[in-house]
Design an enzyme around this catalytic site. Structure first.
Site, PDB file in Angstrom:
ATOM      1  N   THR A 194      -5.540  -1.851   7.226  1.00  5.71           N
ATOM      2  CA  THR A 194      -5.729  -3.299   7.173  1.00  5.71           C
ATOM      3  C   THR A 194      -7.154  -3.619   7.611  1.00  5.71           C
ATOM      4  OG1 THR A 194      -4.821  -3.349   9.407  1.00  5.71           O
ATOM      5  CG2 THR A 194      -3.322  -3.924   7.618  1.00  5.71           C
ATOM      6  N   LYS A 199       0.841  -1.203   0.000  1.00  2.00           N
ATOM      7  CA  LYS A 199       0.000   0.000   0.000  1.00  2.00           C
ATOM      8  C   LYS A 199       0.883   1.264   0.000  1.00  2.00           C
ATOM      9  CE  LYS A 199      -2.487  -1.708   3.582  1.00  2.00           C
ATOM     10  NZ  LYS A 199      -2.251  -3.150   3.573  1.00  2.00           N
ATOM     11  N   THR A 200       1.891   1.280   0.853  1.00  2.00           N
ATOM     12  CA  THR A 200       2.791   2.451   0.896  1.00  2.00           C
ATOM     13  C   THR A 200       3.560   2.563  -0.419  1.00  2.00           C
ATOM     14  OG1 THR A 200       3.101   1.903   3.224  1.00  2.00           O
ATOM     15  CG2 THR A 200       4.550   3.594   2.323  1.00  2.00           C
ATOM     16  N   ARG A 217       6.244  -8.436   1.086  1.00  2.00           N
ATOM     17  CA  ARG A 217       7.130  -8.085   2.211  1.00  2.00           C
ATOM     18  C   ARG A 217       7.754  -9.345   2.807  1.00  2.00           C
ATOM     19  NH1 ARG A 217       4.314  -4.786   6.639  1.00  2.00           N
ATOM     20  NH2 ARG A 217       4.504  -3.119   5.112  1.00  2.00           N
ATOM     21  N   ASP A 229      -0.909   6.046   6.982  1.00  2.00           N
ATOM     22  CA  ASP A 229      -1.003   4.600   7.170  1.00  2.00           C
ATOM     23  C   ASP A 229      -1.855   4.304   8.412  1.00  2.00           C
ATOM     24  OD1 ASP A 229      -0.518   1.997   6.544  1.00  2.00           O
ATOM     25  OD2 ASP A 229       1.548   1.949   7.272  1.00  2.00           O
TER      26      ASP A 229
END
Ligand code: ADE
Length: 359
Positions: A179, A85-86, A238, A130
């Site tokens: 999330t 997302k980032t 990740r 975030d």
């Protein structure tokens, strides 16, 4: 990207006399894992692998905004952690040719934190928040007019002399990431023009991510080696990027350094990451429900207390993949291990007795 701030960054800051906690963080305060993530982060759509439907929609949105010479609509990305997302927010900024300021809701504790960031924005810039579901009510209410009409309502004076000052802001784009989309308040969710869910990656996409990262880090890996890591990365880039470093260490110490399928599998077995990508915590969670609670349902708080983990880690990190893989089920009365979960851990599938099925 110019600003990185979240609560973990605060933990890294030394307390220096009267220096105040500041959501705008010095670059050296960013931890090493984030530096690693930043260095392998793709910067454009061409190098960003996966999420192809989302990328196609975003490309159109970006082209339209550029043609209109207007900032992008506010965007909300939701989905499990580690899916990019980032990274995607950074790619959007790059493609728009604008700067991005990155922060996280827990860092915006006081009204002045969010006001300070909003007032530091330049026209067209992107503000990335975030964990936006963790924004407090006051910060949320400051954001509403900022998102909708690009102004801040500031109050000065006390009780009877109180005055409201309307401060204009440059037009900016807010990108929120969460999330837990369900925990966002209705009014905040409604102010995002574009809402997208990020999906888990396929093995083939993860193998491409792994090959790309290996190239950047000068790690030798063959295609089967990349797939072997991809299969155990829980659909999450990740995790794939974390595993490639561990497997590369193993390949270097025990072999010549090159990652092949058998070396990757051997190394991941030693790390106790099974063929589904489950680690010890995931297996402990499933085992606990089976052994102590007859397969469930059992409440998440009980599971967390028994495992010595916090509820948020279980909900945000462990559960999304266990649910997606069909190993765990969420019911109104708590979590249950599915027949596939029983089989995966080598148990016989739980029989549903006629008595149980009555309830
Ligand atoms: N590293 C992390 N996420 C990635 C992605 N989506 N594409 C390429 N490299 C990545």
């Amino acid at each position: 990207m110019s600003i990185i701030a979240d609560d973990s960054d605060f933990k890294n800051q030394k307390s220096e006399g009267t220096r105040e906690k500041n959501p705008v963080i010095r670059p050296e305060a960013i931890d090493l894992d984030k530096n690693f993530e930043n260095c392998i982060r793709p910067k454009s759509f061409d190098t960003y692998i996966g999420q192809s439907a989302l990328k196609d929609t975003l490309k159109i949105t970006i082209q339209a905004a550029k043609k209109r010479e207007l900032p992008l609509d506010h965007l909300l990305f939701y989905g499990p952690p580690g899916l990019g997302k980032t990274t995607l927010a950074g790619v959007i900024a790059q493609e728009m040719g604008v700067d991005i300021k990155i922060t996280s809701a827990p860092a915006l504790e006081r009204p002045r934190d969010i006001i300070g960031i909003l007032m530091s924005l330049q026209g067209g810039e992107i503000l990335f928040i975030d964990e936006i579901h963790r924004l407090n009510k006051v910060a949320e209410e400051i954001l509403y007019p900022a998102m909708e009409d690009f102004y801040l309502d500031m109050t000065t004076g006390k009780s009877q002399t109180v005055k409201t000052l309307r401060v204009p802001l440059p037009k900016f784009t807010l990108i929120g990431a969460t999330t837990k989309a369900g925990e966002l308040s209705g009014p905040l969710r409604d102010r995002f023009g574009i809402i997208h869910r990020l999906e888990f990656y396929t093995d083939s996409e993860l193998a491409q991510v792994i090959t790309r990262t290996a190239g950047i880090l000068n790690i030798e890996i063959d295609e089967k080696g990349a797939y072997a890591i991809a299969r155990r990365s829980r659909g999450t880039p990740r995790i794939a990027n974390r595993l490639i470093k561990r497997v590369s260490d193993y390949a270097l110490v025990k072999y010549s350094g090159k990652i092949t399928e058998s070396i990757a599998n051997e190394s991941l077995d030693i790390l106790k990451i099974d063929e589904f990508g489950l680690d010890t915590t995931d297996r402990n969670l499933l085992n606990l429900i089976i052994e102590k609670y007859d397969g469930g349902p059992v409440g998440i708080e009980t599971i967390a207390a028994a495992l010595g983990e916090d509820v948020r880690t279980l909900e945000d990190v462990c559960e999304p993949f266990l649910l997606q893989a069909g190993l765990l089920q969420r019911t109104p009365r708590g979590r249950k291990v599915s027949p596939a979960g029983y089989r995966h851990l080598g148990y016989k599938t739980k029989e549903i007795s006629s008595q149980q099925s009555l309830f």
